[in-house]
Design a protein around this motif. Structure first.
Motif, PDB file in Angstrom:
ATOM      1  N   LEU A  17      14.150 -53.389  35.417  1.00 34.26           N
ATOM      2  CA  LEU A  17      13.312 -53.335  34.230  1.00 34.26           C
ATOM      3  C   LEU A  17      12.375 -52.147  34.403  1.00 34.26           C
ATOM      4  N   VAL A  18      12.491 -51.185  33.522  1.00 31.37           N
ATOM      5  CA  VAL A  18      11.707 -49.957  33.623  1.00 31.37           C
ATOM      6  C   VAL A  18      10.722 -49.910  32.460  1.00 31.37           C
ATOM      7  N   ALA A  45      15.754 -52.607  30.057  1.00 33.07           N
ATOM      8  CA  ALA A  45      16.518 -53.275  31.106  1.00 33.07           C
ATOM      9  C   ALA A  45      17.886 -52.637  31.292  1.00 33.07           C
ATOM     10  N   SER A  46      18.310 -52.602  32.524  1.00 30.12           N
ATOM     11  CA  SER A  46      19.667 -52.154  32.812  1.00 30.12           C
ATOM     12  C   SER A  46      20.595 -53.360  32.769  1.00 30.12           C
ATOM     13  N   ARG A  55      11.903 -57.085  20.186  1.00 30.53           N
ATOM     14  CA  ARG A  55      12.968 -56.584  21.041  1.00 30.53           C
ATOM     15  C   ARG A  55      14.052 -55.918  20.213  1.00 30.53           C
ATOM     16  N   ALA A  56      14.717 -54.960  20.859  1.00 28.96           N
ATOM     17  CA  ALA A  56      15.863 -54.276  20.258  1.00 28.96           C
ATOM     18  C   ALA A  56      17.006 -54.421  21.250  1.00 28.96           C
ATOM     19  N   ASN A  57      17.820 -55.442  21.039  1.00 30.11           N
ATOM     20  CA  ASN A  57      18.884 -55.727  22.008  1.00 30.11           C
ATOM     21  C   ASN A  57      19.894 -54.589  22.108  1.00 30.11           C
ATOM     22  N   ALA A  58      20.089 -53.862  21.034  1.00 28.13           N
ATOM     23  CA  ALA A  58      21.015 -52.731  21.080  1.00 28.13           C
ATOM     24  C   ALA A  58      20.510 -51.637  22.019  1.00 28.13           C
ATOM     25  N   LYS A  59      19.212 -51.634  22.256  1.00 27.06           N
ATOM     26  CA  LYS A  59      18.606 -50.641  23.154  1.00 27.06           C
ATOM     27  C   LYS A  59      18.188 -51.268  24.484  1.00 27.06           C
ATOM     28  N   ASN A  60      18.508 -52.550  24.656  1.00 25.57           N
ATOM     29  CA  ASN A  60      18.100 -53.250  25.890  1.00 25.57           C
ATOM     30  C   ASN A  60      16.604 -53.124  26.146  1.00 25.57           C
ATOM     31  N   TYR A  62      13.299 -61.084  37.586  1.00 23.93           N
ATOM     32  CA  TYR A  62      13.182 -59.636  37.762  1.00 23.93           C
ATOM     33  C   TYR A  62      11.955 -59.128  37.016  1.00 23.93           C
ATOM     34  N   TRP A  63      11.269 -58.184  37.651  1.00 23.57           N
ATOM     35  CA  TRP A  63      10.005 -57.676  37.125  1.00 23.57           C
ATOM     36  C   TRP A  63      10.043 -56.167  36.979  1.00 23.57           C
ATOM     37  N   GLY A  64       9.315 -55.687  35.966  1.00 23.11           N
ATOM     38  CA  GLY A  64       9.125 -54.262  35.837  1.00 23.11           C
ATOM     39  C   GLY A  64       8.131 -53.750  36.864  1.00 23.11           C
ATOM     40  N   GLN A  65       7.973 -52.444  36.900  1.00 18.93           N
ATOM     41  CA  GLN A  65       7.123 -51.838  37.921  1.00 18.93           C
ATOM     42  C   GLN A  65       5.642 -51.907  37.582  1.00 18.93           C
ATOM     43  N   GLY A  66       5.336 -52.278  36.366  1.00 16.99           N
ATOM     44  CA  GLY A  66       3.946 -52.358  35.939  1.00 16.99           C
ATOM     45  C   GLY A  66       3.489 -51.053  35.306  1.00 16.99           C
TER      46      GLY A  66
END
Length: 119
Positions: free
Chosen positions: A4-5, A24-25, A72-77, A108-112
């Motif tokens: 998650l970026v 998200a990847s 959210r935009a699922n097409a863009k993750n 899973y967590w983003g980097q903040g």
């Protein structure tokens, strides 16, 4: 491997707005809900809000309700946190995180990303 970026954040005056993004990847993004948390200096991490996998349901902490919007935009993750009418007490590091369902464990967590609101 899920990543998650986060992006966005920065310095803003009180009353201003910011938008955070969490990309998200992986192909399973749309199968999970996503939450946002924040941690202010010297304080424990707190829940900000969350959005369901479809985007059809959201939850917010009372402290941000009516000011923050998660989408959210699922097409863009990607999941977004739109923050309006910011207050100095919103200053914190913000994190996004993945969860299978609202009452589950975040895995899973983003980097903040840092948000600073000046008075």
């Amino acid at each position: 491997q899920v990543q998650l970026v986060q992006s966005g954040g920065g310095l803003v005056q009180a009353g201003g707005s910011l938008t955070l993004s969490c990309e998200a990847s992986g192909r399973t993004f749309r199968s999970y809900a996503t939450g946002w948390f924040r941690q202010a200096p010297g304080k424990e991490r707190e829940f900000v809000g969350a959005i369901s996998r479809s985007g059809g349901s959201t939850r917010y902490a009372d402290s941000v309700k009516g000011r923050f919007t998660i989408s959210r935009a699922n097409a863009k993750n990607t999941v977004y946190l739109q923050m309006n009418s910011l207050k100095p007490e919103d200053t914190a590091i913000y994190y996004c995180a993945r969860v299978y369902r609202f009452d589950g464990a975040y895995d899973y967590w983003g980097q903040g990303t840092r948000v600073t609101v000046s008075s």
